[in-house]
Design a protein around this motif. Structure first.
Motif, PDB file in Angstrom:
ATOM      1  N   PHE A  43     -62.371   4.332 -13.640  1.00  0.00           N
ATOM      2  CA  PHE A  43     -61.442   3.209 -13.760  1.00  0.00           C
ATOM      3  C   PHE A  43     -61.806   2.238 -14.885  1.00  0.00           C
ATOM      4  N   ILE A  44     -62.818   2.529 -15.660  1.00  0.00           N
ATOM      5  CA  ILE A  44     -63.352   1.593 -16.643  1.00  0.00           C
ATOM      6  C   ILE A  44     -62.312   1.141 -17.673  1.00  0.00           C
ATOM      7  N   ASP A  45     -61.410   2.019 -18.055  1.00  0.00           N
ATOM      8  CA  ASP A  45     -60.411   1.680 -19.075  1.00  0.00           C
ATOM      9  C   ASP A  45     -59.215   0.922 -18.514  1.00  0.00           C
ATOM     10  N   ASN A  46     -59.172   0.728 -17.207  1.00  0.00           N
ATOM     11  CA  ASN A  46     -58.021   0.110 -16.567  1.00  0.00           C
ATOM     12  C   ASN A  46     -58.198  -1.377 -16.253  1.00  0.00           C
ATOM     13  N   LYS A  47     -59.293  -1.995 -16.700  1.00  0.00           N
ATOM     14  CA  LYS A  47     -59.546  -3.414 -16.413  1.00  0.00           C
ATOM     15  C   LYS A  47     -59.422  -3.681 -14.914  1.00  0.00           C
ATOM     16  N   ALA A  48     -60.118  -2.909 -14.136  1.00  0.00           N
ATOM     17  CA  ALA A  48     -60.035  -2.976 -12.680  1.00  0.00           C
ATOM     18  C   ALA A  48     -61.014  -4.000 -12.113  1.00  0.00           C
ATOM     19  N   ASP A  49     -60.666  -4.531 -10.939  1.00  0.00           N
ATOM     20  CA  ASP A  49     -61.562  -5.394 -10.171  1.00  0.00           C
ATOM     21  C   ASP A  49     -62.253  -4.528  -9.130  1.00  0.00           C
ATOM     22  N   PHE A  50     -63.587  -4.500  -9.180  1.00  0.00           N
ATOM     23  CA  PHE A  50     -64.366  -3.674  -8.276  1.00  0.00           C
ATOM     24  C   PHE A  50     -65.070  -4.534  -7.234  1.00  0.00           C
TER      25      PHE A  50
END
Length: 96
Positions: free
Chosen positions: A48-55
């Motif tokens: 998900f790194i390229d999706n600007k995700a909140d983890f």
């Protein structure tokens, strides 16, 4: 082969539900459980790194498993399913 057919049917049903119940693009919440291992969590984060995700990550009380939640803007049901398929390749992962 049976597992593959079950997976195909699951993703078909999921796609229909996402199309019927959501306006796209939309924020989607993924939840996974993996055996507690820094490597497993990092593998999920890399997907998900390229999706600007909140983890967010939380370990079980005994430290055996980690729960990973990912909130991310997705373009379509197909994009959502694509990520589920990528994550399913990680050994021991459970998608919720």
């Amino acid at each position: 082969m049976e597992k593959d057919n079950k997976s195909i049917e699951f993703y078909k049903r999921l796609k229909i539900q996402l199309e019927e119940n959501t306006s796209w693009p939309a924020v989607y919440l993924y939840k996974f459980i993996v055996p507690a291992n820094k490597n497993n969590v990092e593998k999920i984060e890399q997907i998900f790194i390229d999706n600007k995700a909140d983890f967010s990550k939380r370990d079980s009380s005994k430290g055996t498993y980690s729960s990973v939640s990912i909130k991310v803007l997705m373009e379509s049901p197909d994009c959502v399913i694509e990520k589920y398929i990528e994550v399913s390749k990680i050994e021991g992962v459970i998608s919720l």
